[in-house]
Motif scaffolding. Sequence first.
Motif, short mmCIF file in Angstrom:
data_model
loop_
_atom_site.label_atom_id
_atom_site.label_comp_id
_atom_site.label_asym_id
_atom_site.label_seq_id
_atom_site.Cartn_x
_atom_site.Cartn_y
_atom_site.Cartn_z
N GLU B 27 -111.61 -14.84 -62.94
CA GLU B 27 -110.91 -13.72 -62.30
C GLU B 27 -109.48 -13.49 -62.38
OE1 GLU B 27 -111.87 -13.14 -58.13
OE2 GLU B 27 -112.03 -10.78 -58.45
N VAL B 28 -109.15 -14.67 -62.14
CA VAL B 28 -107.58 -14.86 -62.12
C VAL B 28 -107.06 -14.80 -63.80
CG1 VAL B 28 -105.73 -16.23 -61.66
CG2 VAL B 28 -107.39 -15.95 -60.07
N ALA B 29 -107.90 -15.45 -64.45
CA ALA B 29 -107.60 -15.36 -66.08
C ALA B 29 -107.65 -13.93 -66.67
CB ALA B 29 -108.59 -16.22 -66.82
N PHE B 30 -108.83 -13.38 -66.16
CA PHE B 30 -108.92 -11.93 -66.65
C PHE B 30 -107.46 -11.05 -66.41
CE2 PHE B 30 -110.04 -7.34 -65.60
CZ PHE B 30 -110.41 -7.15 -66.81
N HIS B 31 -107.34 -11.48 -65.04
CA HIS B 31 -105.90 -10.60 -64.47
C HIS B 31 -104.76 -10.78 -65.05
CE1 HIS B 31 -103.61 -8.61 -60.86
NE2 HIS B 31 -102.84 -9.32 -61.59
N LEU B 32 -104.56 -12.24 -65.47
CA LEU B 32 -103.18 -12.55 -66.29
C LEU B 32 -103.47 -11.91 -67.60
CD1 LEU B 32 -102.98 -16.23 -64.96
CD2 LEU B 32 -101.58 -14.24 -64.40
#
Lengths: 112, 875
Positions: B27-32
């Motif tokens: 999720e965090v990777a997608f956001h970044l």
Amino acid sequence: MVVPKPDSDMIRGTLDMLILKVLSLEPMHGWGISERIQQVSDGALQVNQGSLYGSLHRLTRQGWIASEWGRTENNRRARYYRLTPAGERQLGVETTHWDRLSGAVERVLGLT
Amino acid sequence: MRWWSEIRVRMRALLGRDTMEQELEDEVAFHLEREAEKLEAEGLEPREARRLARVRFGGVDRHKEAAREAWGVRTVMELGADIRFALRQLRSRPGFSAVAALTLALGIGGTVALGSAAHGVLVKPLPVPAEDELRVFWSAYNWRGVEFDHVKERTPVFQEVAAWSNEGYSMRRDPGSPSSLISATVGSAELFEVLGTEPLLGRTFQPGDDRPGAEPVVVLAHGLWTRAFGADRGVVGERILLDGTPTTVVGVMPEGFYFPDPAFEAFVPLELDPEDGGYQGNGWLVLTGRLRDGAGPDDVAAGVDAITRALGERFTYPEQWDKTRNAHLVPLREYLVGDSRAPLLLLVGASALLLLLASANVAALLLTRSGDRTREMAVRAALGAGRGRLARQLLTESVVLSLVGGGLGVLLAVGFFRLLVDGLPLAPALRDTLGLETGALLAGLGGAAVLGGLVSLAPVRDLLSGGPSGLGTRGGTAAGGPGSSRVQRALVFAEAAFAVVLVSGAALLVRSVDELRGIDPGLDPRGVLAVDVYLGPGETEAPEREAFFDEVLLEARALPGVESAGLINRVPVRDGGYQGPIGIQDRPELTDTNRPNVAFRTVSPGALEALDVAWVEGRSFDDGDRAGSLPVALVNETMARSLWPGKSALGRRIQATLAPGWFEVVGVVADVAVHDLVSPTPMAAYYPRAQTEASAAGGFLLVETEGDPTALAEPLRRLVGTTDARAAVGRVETMDQVLDAAMSDNLRLRFFLLLFAGVGLALGVVGIYGVVSYAVARRRAEFGLRMALGAEPSRLLAQVVRVGMLPVAGGVVAGVAGAALASRFLREVLFGVAPTDPAAYLTAALILLLTGLLAALVPAVRAARTDPVGALRAE
């Protein structure tokens, strides 16, 4: 000596309310939510992107939002959050609460 | 449904942690990625865009942590960290941890094992249905067949009544196989109807089995069936030899069933022949009945009254053994294990006391340690750990420590349970039925966790009572919170009090054993072996048996090292024996029920010599006292004194309880204990075996040797077997063993109480030493200052000792008071010493004060030697 912790409840609570509001329009992933809040507020409200996820997971635990993995328009995997019926009720509660608060603040500021 | 989503999230977080971590990562990777794309679209370099995206996100890991916290598993994860930290702490102080965990382990292990054993004996259901309906109707003089019949016909409270007794038999599966001696319950035909247990195979008794002339049958207990018959189901219907009589095995009882105790491994119908001596003569039966439905306590009491009244109307009882007045109707359990109750509860109580002591000790140790750790706590508080968090850490450490102790204790209980049970004051057969109960083990672990929480209360309170600034500034002086020394004194007080109770209990038992040892049994046990020899009457004629025993005796005397050997019908101290009224020729006024009640002993020449019984006057028996020669007897001193006070007993003529005719008294011997060590010796008369019981099937061979009597056991067994292959050897014991067994309950209790008292004292010493050392360490600077200002070292010494000894003295006083209150629980197990014996309490108090003083002196001396310069510089 105890250093009083700043009462962050109000700030956090506000972010929660904004998330619920955004999700009441359509299911959205985390990045989209932060973008939407900034766009709509004309950049006046800057979402601390990192703390967004803390809020999202807390709201999930509280049962106000739910999440599932889906595909974006670019066919990428992303976790989409949506409002649950309980979240809808909560949004109502918080909106009323906010209206009362901001109305009160306005009245105070409107004193001449 | 909030609770539901809550549970779901928490469960997923705990069970599917890896998945959730991965999802958070994604999720965090997608956001970044999206943020970087957006920034690129605004014209940034890809690298710069990615960097800025991370900056905007702000501390990826911190936010992941926030998200994790939202899952609600932080507490659990922190708990894991706390536990790891606690284990590290414990390992870093191996001495402290070992002492604390071991003391807890001893307390918990002992309490768990003893509690389990006590539960097994006192609470676990007996192997009969609805045991609370079963009552035993007994009299100290036992019932005769004629009384059983009388009670059976007038039984308002019982559905059914059965009579039973116990007997030994020689058993062989077939004539070719070797004999073994077994103990059996002989019961009337109603016995199993009363008990209500169904057989595993075949049948139990049926009406008519107990009639004279009925076909001999036997029901086997599960243990004997497994051991002697290899659990062969085909044994039902087989004929085996009991005392040489062909007897049909009609049934096998299920595993776990026993009556009245597990030593009795077969059930044989009781033959009630109105013509027989056992029917009319002396009592030998115990009655057991099942109460009628709905019979309440009042009905039972009224029923007993009715029965005893009926007995009183039908039979005449002499004043000194009026069965209508000493008849008892007691629940089956009380009859079977009533004697074990007091000692078992005593031991459970003592081990629980030890556990309390150990807990107080661990609490005191923890408190001392938390004082040492003030600096650590201050540093951690300064680094942002909340006080609640630190308290939780202390709690975790103490619970972990207790659980380690509890785990060790459970291991101890499992590993030493058999050994412990073998040491308990219980009937040997009962011990085999005991097992360590899982419930007790779990209770031990649960109790350990609770104890851990409790013992952490003092340090936690200490921590919470000091403000964070206090934590900081006091860090250097190794001081606990303001209440800690008060709590420590209270703990030392408690330890001293518990220890005094344990030590005084041990002192009482030591005195009781001394009293028992001081009793003169009237015989010299040294070098004597008692061997139970038996030749079944069902397949041998009287002359055969007589010749057999004569030959065994001759051969035994010829064995190397044997000084004397003889036969006796009952082993003194252990076996009791027949006792009944007899006529005295020159006291014709003593008639009927006023005749003296005399124990009946038959001996061959050599038996009393083997026991080294002291002679008062007259002669002993010799080979000339045979059937046909002048019937003679010996009497004991008590009998001579009560029947012919001030005159010689020689030449008087008396009867015998179980033999016809008149016997001339030719000698008087010293009193020999009959039933046990403690009851007063009854009147007893000795008759030559050859003139009374020459053809008896059994007898105890008493052999005296100069060396170790146990070395004779094997030669004697072989000798019996070669003399007659049909003969069986039963119990083989030295007289020393017999005497020890007679005081075994006291010996065993003494052993345990000494052990508990020793451990308790050691714990007390550790506790006192710890607290005083701590006080000394805390005030080192003060002592240094005072020394520098010219204080007398001896005054410092006295002051420090007082710090330690005041709570000890208080605890000793309270403990003595408590022990005196609790001493009534000891009344049942003590002999010859009052439960409130002042000497025992004084001893205990002195022992505790002395050891306490020693424990306080060591650190006090250290305090008095404080180097003023060093102490002040260290600050």
